[in-house]
Design an enzyme around this catalytic site. Structure first.
Site, PDB file in Angstrom:
ATOM      1  N   ALA A 179       0.506  -6.830   4.945  1.00 49.38           N
ATOM      2  CA  ALA A 179       0.076  -7.668   3.827  1.00 49.38           C
ATOM      3  C   ALA A 179       0.246  -9.141   4.157  1.00 49.38           C
ATOM      4  O   ALA A 179      -0.641  -9.965   3.886  1.00 49.38           O
ATOM      5  CB  ALA A 179       0.865  -7.308   2.565  1.00 49.38           C
ATOM      6  N   GLY A 202       4.498  -6.113   6.168  1.00 48.83           N
ATOM      7  CA  GLY A 202       4.137  -6.989   7.275  1.00 48.83           C
ATOM      8  C   GLY A 202       2.630  -7.122   7.420  1.00 48.83           C
ATOM      9  O   GLY A 202       2.116  -8.208   7.714  1.00 48.83           O
ATOM     10  N   LYS A 233       0.851  -1.196   0.000  1.00 49.83           N
ATOM     11  CA  LYS A 233       0.000   0.000   0.000  1.00 49.83           C
ATOM     12  C   LYS A 233       0.884   1.242   0.000  1.00 49.83           C
ATOM     13  O   LYS A 233       2.035   1.241   0.462  1.00 49.83           O
ATOM     14  CB  LYS A 233      -0.942   0.023   1.199  1.00 49.83           C
ATOM     15  CG  LYS A 233      -0.288   0.204   2.571  1.00 49.83           C
ATOM     16  CD  LYS A 233      -0.016   1.663   2.959  1.00 49.83           C
ATOM     17  CE  LYS A 233       0.856   1.742   4.216  1.00 49.83           C
ATOM     18  NZ  LYS A 233       1.361   3.108   4.489  1.00 49.83           N
ATOM     19  N   GLY A 272       9.581  -0.495   4.910  1.00 47.21           N
ATOM     20  CA  GLY A 272       9.685   0.505   3.846  1.00 47.21           C
ATOM     21  C   GLY A 272       8.518   1.461   3.751  1.00 47.21           C
ATOM     22  O   GLY A 272       8.460   2.265   2.830  1.00 47.21           O
ATOM     23  N   ALA A 300       3.688  -1.339   4.086  1.00 50.02           N
ATOM     24  CA  ALA A 300       2.800  -2.268   4.806  1.00 50.02           C
ATOM     25  C   ALA A 300       3.011  -3.718   4.393  1.00 50.02           C
ATOM     26  O   ALA A 300       2.056  -4.492   4.327  1.00 50.02           O
ATOM     27  CB  ALA A 300       1.330  -1.872   4.630  1.00 50.02           C
ATOM     28  N   ASP A 314      -2.873  -1.087   9.333  1.00 43.08           N
ATOM     29  CA  ASP A 314      -2.924  -1.253   7.882  1.00 43.08           C
ATOM     30  C   ASP A 314      -3.513  -2.593   7.447  1.00 43.08           C
ATOM     31  O   ASP A 314      -3.759  -2.790   6.255  1.00 43.08           O
ATOM     32  CB  ASP A 314      -1.519  -1.125   7.277  1.00 43.08           C
ATOM     33  CG  ASP A 314      -0.937   0.273   7.427  1.00 43.08           C
ATOM     34  OD1 ASP A 314      -1.734   1.228   7.473  1.00 43.08           O
ATOM     35  OD2 ASP A 314       0.300   0.396   7.501  1.00 43.08           O
ATOM     36  N   PRO A 335       9.264  -4.542  -0.042  1.00 41.42           N
ATOM     37  CA  PRO A 335      10.404  -4.213   0.821  1.00 41.42           C
ATOM     38  C   PRO A 335      10.044  -4.184   2.299  1.00 41.42           C
ATOM     39  O   PRO A 335       8.912  -3.865   2.673  1.00 41.42           O
ATOM     40  CB  PRO A 335      10.826  -2.824   0.318  1.00 41.42           C
ATOM     41  CG  PRO A 335      10.391  -2.800  -1.127  1.00 41.42           C
ATOM     42  CD  PRO A 335       9.106  -3.566  -1.147  1.00 41.42           C
ATOM     43  N   VAL A 336      11.034  -4.518   3.135  1.00 45.95           N
ATOM     44  CA  VAL A 336      10.842  -4.610   4.574  1.00 45.95           C
ATOM     45  C   VAL A 336      11.046  -3.238   5.207  1.00 45.95           C
ATOM     46  O   VAL A 336      11.963  -2.507   4.845  1.00 45.95           O
ATOM     47  CB  VAL A 336      11.839  -5.620   5.182  1.00 45.95           C
ATOM     48  CG1 VAL A 336      11.641  -5.735   6.688  1.00 45.95           C
ATOM     49  CG2 VAL A 336      11.686  -6.983   4.510  1.00 45.95           C
TER      50      VAL A 336
END
Length: 315
Positions: free
Chosen positions: A119, A117, A16, A112, A115, A151, A109-110
């Site tokens: 997802a 995690g 997102k 970043g 969202a 999120d 990407p972590v």
């Protein structure tokens, strides 16, 4: 005739971005009131679950990561990843322990601001629900998602949506006039992530006078309805951009480079450090991306809005 047991379920969830993000002063519970417009874009994590787990480790988690993802930054030990919490809450809702082997195929990407995690947690809810044939009502899944994080409900829904509360109260934007609209984004992640709590804490230091309540201005939804990228570019906003740039001054150069490359507008995504650039079309996005690649380690092109969490394989 006896039905065959499910061997595996794969569920896909999108990244997102926040087209607009206003942040208020901390509430008594420590959370910040948010007024935001989310958009799901075409960068995805896939979560695959199979029968497995054990008595001491109900959910065994492994990872495959794309080259641009810092795999070492993804925690996998029991209880360390939001997917474990998702499994616990869904199991508690049904009064049972949910066991599975779970693989995260990660391209978001972590740390970043995309969202990723959240997802993964949303995908885990749907995947385990299907694997164990729980038939959890959508409203219950959304309620569990809200317990997991601000999120996560939007990760389930996807598309474009307004979020209030701490972001977990989501209203999909379904204006039929823009049902077919596609916005084009160039996405520039960073190898070094940014801690969301750290960015919010710095925001509080920089904005001690923040309002107690925040809203999404009507002009943002009007810009979406216009279907005009130049109109949308003019209203993109992120209250967390200033603290993110203050903590990571190098991102100023990334934003400047993207706009110098021809993007309509650049903005930090969420709490950062990923920068996203709105472009006028697919050809324009690819052109901007090509101009950025010599100076940026990773440059991706994505469209939005895309569907929320959904099953892609069931065997």
């Amino acid at each position: 005739m006896t039905s065959q047991p499910v061997r595996s379920v794969t569920v896909r969830a999108p990244a997102k971005i926040n087209l607009y993000l206003a942040v208020g002063a901390p509430r008594p519970d420590g959370f910040h009131p948010l007024g935001t417009v989310y958009q799901a874009i075409g960068l995805y994590d896939d979560v695959t679950v199979r029968p497995g787990g054990s008595g001491t480790v109900p959910l065994r988690v492994t990872l495959d990561a794309a080259d641009h993802v810092e795999a070492d930054a993804v925690p996998l030990a029991p209880g360390t990843n939001l997917v474990h919490r998702a499994a616990q809450l869904l199991g508690a809702h049904h009064g049972r322990t949910l066991r599975a082997d779970l693989l995260i195929d990660k391209a978001i990407p972590v740390a970043g601001g995309l969202a990723g995690g959240s997802a993964d947690a949303a995908a885990t809810l749907v995947a385990l629900d299907r694997l164990h044939d729980l038939e959890t009502p959508d409203d219950d899944l959304l309620a569990i998602a809200a317990e997991l994080g601000s999120d996560v409900p939007f990760s389930l829904l996807g598309g474009t949506a307004a979020g209030v509360g701490r972001g977990e109260l989501v209203t999909p934007y379904v204006d039929p006039a823009i049902a077919e609209a596609t916005w084009w984004w160039v996405v520039v992640p960073s190898r070094e992530g940014l801690s969301t709590p750290r960015v919010f804490a710095h925001y509080d230091r920089l904005r001690p006078d923040a309002a107690e309540e925040v809203v999404v201005p009507d002009r943002v939804m009007a810009a979406l309805a216009s279907q005009d990228p130049t109109v949308l570019a003019a209203v993109l906003h992120n209250d967390l951009q200033l603290p993110a740039l203050d903590l990571r001054p190098d991102l100023v150069g990334v934003l400047e480079a993207g706009e110098e490359a021809g993007a309509l507008r650049g903005i930090v995504s969420g709490s950062g450090p990923t920068c996203v650039f709105l472009c006028a079309s697919g050809d324009h996005a690819r052109e901007v991306a090509d101009r950025l690649r010599p100076s940026c380690e990773v440059v991706l092109v994505a469209t939005g809005p895309v569907a929320g969490t959904h099953r892609v394989e069931y065997v």
